[in-house]
Scaffold this motif. Structure first.
Motif, PDB file in Angstrom:
ATOM      1  N   ARG A 160       7.771 -10.630 -23.948  1.00 22.79           N
ATOM      2  CA  ARG A 160       8.481 -11.912 -23.826  1.00 22.79           C
ATOM      3  C   ARG A 160       9.535 -12.060 -24.918  1.00 22.79           C
ATOM      4  NH1 ARG A 160       3.007 -15.310 -22.388  1.00 22.79           N
ATOM      5  NH2 ARG A 160       3.102 -15.049 -20.121  1.00 22.79           N
ATOM      6  N   VAL A 204      -1.410 -18.753 -28.228  1.00 25.92           N
ATOM      7  CA  VAL A 204      -0.177 -19.485 -27.877  1.00 25.92           C
ATOM      8  C   VAL A 204       0.573 -18.812 -26.721  1.00 25.92           C
ATOM      9  CG1 VAL A 204       2.050 -20.314 -28.742  1.00 25.92           C
ATOM     10  CG2 VAL A 204       0.045 -20.359 -30.235  1.00 25.92           C
ATOM     11  N   CYS A 205       0.858 -17.529 -26.881  1.00 25.73           N
ATOM     12  CA  CYS A 205       1.637 -16.812 -25.869  1.00 25.73           C
ATOM     13  C   CYS A 205       0.656 -16.259 -24.831  1.00 25.73           C
ATOM     14  CB  CYS A 205       2.439 -15.696 -26.532  1.00 25.73           C
ATOM     15  SG  CYS A 205       3.733 -15.038 -25.481  1.00 25.73           S
ATOM     16  N   PRO A 210       2.299 -19.858 -21.184  1.00 30.79           N
ATOM     17  CA  PRO A 210       2.582 -19.773 -22.629  1.00 30.79           C
ATOM     18  C   PRO A 210       2.953 -21.155 -23.176  1.00 30.79           C
ATOM     19  CG  PRO A 210       4.348 -18.784 -21.318  1.00 30.79           C
ATOM     20  CD  PRO A 210       3.220 -19.067 -20.378  1.00 30.79           C
ATOM     21  N   ARG A 211       2.409 -21.446 -24.367  1.00 32.59           N
ATOM     22  CA  ARG A 211       2.648 -22.770 -24.965  1.00 32.59           C
ATOM     23  C   ARG A 211       3.872 -22.684 -25.889  1.00 32.59           C
ATOM     24  NH1 ARG A 211      -2.538 -23.393 -27.931  1.00 32.59           N
ATOM     25  NH2 ARG A 211      -1.923 -25.540 -28.305  1.00 32.59           N
ATOM     26  N   CYS A 212       5.006 -22.497 -25.257  1.00 35.16           N
ATOM     27  CA  CYS A 212       6.232 -22.256 -26.029  1.00 35.16           C
ATOM     28  C   CYS A 212       6.555 -23.433 -26.957  1.00 35.16           C
ATOM     29  CB  CYS A 212       7.401 -21.975 -25.095  1.00 35.16           C
ATOM     30  SG  CYS A 212       7.107 -20.557 -24.018  1.00 35.16           S
ATOM     31  N   CYS A 215       5.088 -22.721 -30.265  1.00 38.28           N
ATOM     32  CA  CYS A 215       5.255 -21.340 -30.734  1.00 38.28           C
ATOM     33  C   CYS A 215       6.121 -21.267 -32.001  1.00 38.28           C
ATOM     34  CB  CYS A 215       5.888 -20.493 -29.638  1.00 38.28           C
ATOM     35  SG  CYS A 215       6.070 -18.767 -30.138  1.00 38.28           S
ATOM     36  N   ILE A 217       7.650 -18.736 -33.164  1.00 37.23           N
ATOM     37  CA  ILE A 217       8.771 -17.785 -33.086  1.00 37.23           C
ATOM     38  C   ILE A 217       9.648 -18.069 -31.855  1.00 37.23           C
ATOM     39  CG2 ILE A 217       7.630 -15.975 -34.432  1.00 37.23           C
ATOM     40  CD1 ILE A 217       6.992 -14.571 -31.746  1.00 37.23           C
ATOM     41  N   ARG A 218       9.592 -19.305 -31.388  1.00 33.12           N
ATOM     42  CA  ARG A 218      10.346 -19.670 -30.188  1.00 33.12           C
ATOM     43  C   ARG A 218      11.846 -19.407 -30.353  1.00 33.12           C
ATOM     44  NH1 ARG A 218       9.438 -25.708 -28.917  1.00 33.12           N
ATOM     45  NH2 ARG A 218      10.744 -25.818 -30.755  1.00 33.12           N
ATOM     46  N   CYS A 221      12.808 -15.916 -29.405  1.00 33.81           N
ATOM     47  CA  CYS A 221      12.258 -15.376 -28.154  1.00 33.81           C
ATOM     48  C   CYS A 221      13.294 -15.358 -27.030  1.00 33.81           C
ATOM     49  CB  CYS A 221      11.052 -16.210 -27.737  1.00 33.81           C
ATOM     50  SG  CYS A 221      10.301 -15.615 -26.210  1.00 33.81           S
ATOM     51  N   PHE A 224      12.036 -17.042 -23.737  1.00 31.65           N
ATOM     52  CA  PHE A 224      12.131 -18.508 -23.802  1.00 31.65           C
ATOM     53  C   PHE A 224      13.577 -18.929 -23.560  1.00 31.65           C
ATOM     54  CE2 PHE A 224      12.953 -22.397 -26.248  1.00 31.65           C
ATOM     55  CZ  PHE A 224      12.086 -23.253 -25.574  1.00 31.65           C
TER      56      PHE A 224
HETATM   57  S1  SF4 Z   1       8.397 -18.797 -27.138  1.00 25.13           S
HETATM   58 FE1  SF4 Z   1       8.207 -16.676 -26.431  1.00 25.13          FE
HETATM   59  S2  SF4 Z   1       6.698 -15.732 -27.796  1.00 25.13           S
HETATM   60 FE2  SF4 Z   1       6.519 -17.961 -28.013  1.00 25.13          FE
HETATM   61  S3  SF4 Z   1       4.904 -18.571 -26.551  1.00 25.13           S
HETATM   62 FE3  SF4 Z   1       6.876 -18.782 -25.511  1.00 25.13          FE
HETATM   63  S4  SF4 Z   1       7.141 -16.837 -24.466  1.00 25.13           S
HETATM   64 FE4  SF4 Z   1       5.571 -16.494 -26.021  1.00 25.13          FE
END
Ligand code: SF4
Length: 347
Positions: A160, A204-205, A210-212, A215, A217-218, A221, A224
Motif C-alpha cells: 500500500r 492499523v493497515c 485499513p484505518r488510514c 495511520c 505514515i499516511r 502512503c 492512500f
Molecule cells: S495510509 Fe497507507 S499504510 Fe496507512 S493504513 Fe492507510 S493504506 Fe495502510
C-alpha cells in the motif's frame, strides 16, 4: 509491472526515509502491544515466538509460548529433549513440522554454535526450518541488525505504501517487497522499524478496512493518495482445491481407543485414528472437513470391531490419557466430537 519497479527504485528518493522511519518508531513506542516476546532480546525466545506465530494467532500463541519456555528454557534443554516430549508440549498449536524443525535447529545450535544463536544472518538462515523472514526477524529483534523482514503484515503495508499492483505472492511481487523492506530498514534501530511495520499491519493497515485516519505514515502512503488502499494488496488467483476422502476406524474397548502412529513425512510421530483402505457400507459416525495443502479432505469415521493381533504402530490408548497424547489436529477434533456425543447419550 514497470510502474511497480519504478516505484521501488524511487523509494529512497521519493519518500523521505528519515521522517518515515521516525514516524514509524514514534508510533510503535506509543501504540505497540506489550507482547511477551517483545520484552526479551534472547534470540532463543524470539525464535520460539516467531516459529509459533507462523500460521497461528497472537492470542493463541501467548500461553503456549509461556509453557514452552518453562519446559524448554534454552537451546540446550530443547536439544536434549525426546521428540515425543517436544511434540507433546507443542500439542494444540498444530503444524507439528514447526516443532520438529525447532528441535533440529536447537540441536544444530548446540552442536555447531556452542549453544548460542549465531549473529550472522546467513548462519541463522542455515538452521533447519528457518527461512528469510524468520532469519531477518531473529537478527533484527534479538541483535538489532539491519536485516529486512517481509511477512503478511509487512507485505500489506509495503504494497500500500508503494501502491504496488503486482500480486504480492508472485516472484516479481516478492522481490519488489524485499527490495522495499531492504531500503526501509535503518542501520541502527532495525528492531523498532521492523516491529513497527509488523504492528502497523496488525493494528492499523488491516486487510479489509485499513484505518488510514489513524495511520502515522499516511502522508507517505501512495495507495492512500491514489485511493487504492482497500483494493491492495493483490494476490494471484487461487487454484481450485482438490477433494480427498479419508476413512478411519473408531474402535473402543474397555475405555480405550485404538490409534495408529504415523511414520510418513506428513504427520511423523503423531497418533491418529487407524486408516481404513476403503469406506465400509455403513453410515459414518462422524464426517468432518479439513484443509491440507491444496486439498480439502473429508474425514469419515466408522465404528469398527477390535481385531487381534494388533498391527505394527497400532496401540490402545485410555480415553482419559488422550490430552497428553500428540494427536493430529483433525483427528483430535474427530475424537473429541465422538467422545462428547457418547457423554451426551450416556447422560
Ligand atoms: S495510509 Fe497507507 S499504510 Fe496507512 S493504513 Fe492507510 S493504506 Fe495502510
Amino acid at each position: 509491472m514497470r510502474r511497480d519497479t519504478a516505484a521501488i527504485r524511487s523509494l529512497s528518493l521519493r519518500l523521505s526515509l528519515h521522517p518515515l522511519r521516525r514516524a514509524l518508531a514514534a508510533w510503535f513506542r506509543r501504540a505497540a502491544r506489550d507482547l511477551p516476546w517483545r520484552r526479551t532480546r534472547d534470540p532463543y525466545a524470539i525464535l520460539v515466538s516467531e516459529i509459533m506465530l507462523q500460521q497461528t494467532q497472537v492470542a493463541t500463541v501467548i500461553p503456549f509460548y509461556a509453557r514452552w519456555l518453562a519446559r524448554f528454557p534454552d537451546f540446550a534443554t530443547l536439544a536434549a529433549a525426546e521428540e515425543s516430549d517436544v511434540l507433546a508440549v507443542w500439542q494444540g498449536l498444530g503444524y507439528y513440522s514447526r516443532a520438529r524443525n525447532l528441535h533440529r535447529a536447537a540441536k544444530t545450535v548446540v552442536n555447531s554454535h556452542d549453544c548460542a544463536m549465531p549473529r550472522d544472518p546467513a548462519l541463522i538462515r542455515a538452521l533447519p526450518g528457518i527461512g528469510r523472514y524468520t532469519a531477518g526477524a531473529v537478527a533484527s529483534f534479538a541483535f538489532d541488525l539491519p536485516e529486512p523482514i517481509v511477512d503478511a503484515n509487512v507485505a500489506r503495508v509495503l504494497a500500500r505504501l508503494l501502491d504496488l499492483h503486482t500480486p504480492i505472492d508472485s516472484t516479481a511481487g516478492q522481490s519488489a517487497l524485499w527490495a522495499a523492506a531492504t531500503v526501509l530498514v535503518p542501520e541502527k534501530g532495525a528492531r523498532i522499524c521492523n516491529g513497527a511495520l509488523m504492528e502497523l499491519g496488525a493494528l492499523v493497515c488491516t486487510p479489509r478496512t485499513p484505518r488510514c485516519d489513524k495511520c502515522p505514515i499516511r502522508s507517505h502512503c501512495a495507495a492512500f493518495a491514489n485511493g487504492t488502499a482497500a483494493s491492495l494488496p493483490r494476490k494471484k488467483p487461487r487454484p481450485k482445491q482438490a477433494e480427498l476422502a479419508e476413512h478411519c476406524a473408531w474402535t473402543i474397548s474397555r475405555g480405550r481407543v485404538l490409534l495408529e502412529q504415523q511414520t510418513g513425512a506428513r504427520w511423523r510421530g503423531l497418533w491418529k485414528l487407524p486408516a481404513l483402505p476403503t469406506a465400509p457400507h455403513t453410515t459414518p459416525l462422524l464426517t468432518l472437513e479439513y484443509p491440507f495443502t491444496h486439498h480439502r479432505v473429508t474425514l469419515s469415521v466408522f465404528a469398527q470391531p477390535a481385531r487381534s493381533p494388533l498391527r505394527e504402530h497400532f496401540a490402545w490408548h485410555p480415553l482419559a490419557s488422550l490430552p497428553g497424547v500428540p494427536l493430529t489436529a483433525p483427528h483430535r477434533r474427530a475424537i473429541e466430537n465422538l467422545r462428547s456425543r457418547a457423554c451426551q447419550s450416556a447422560g
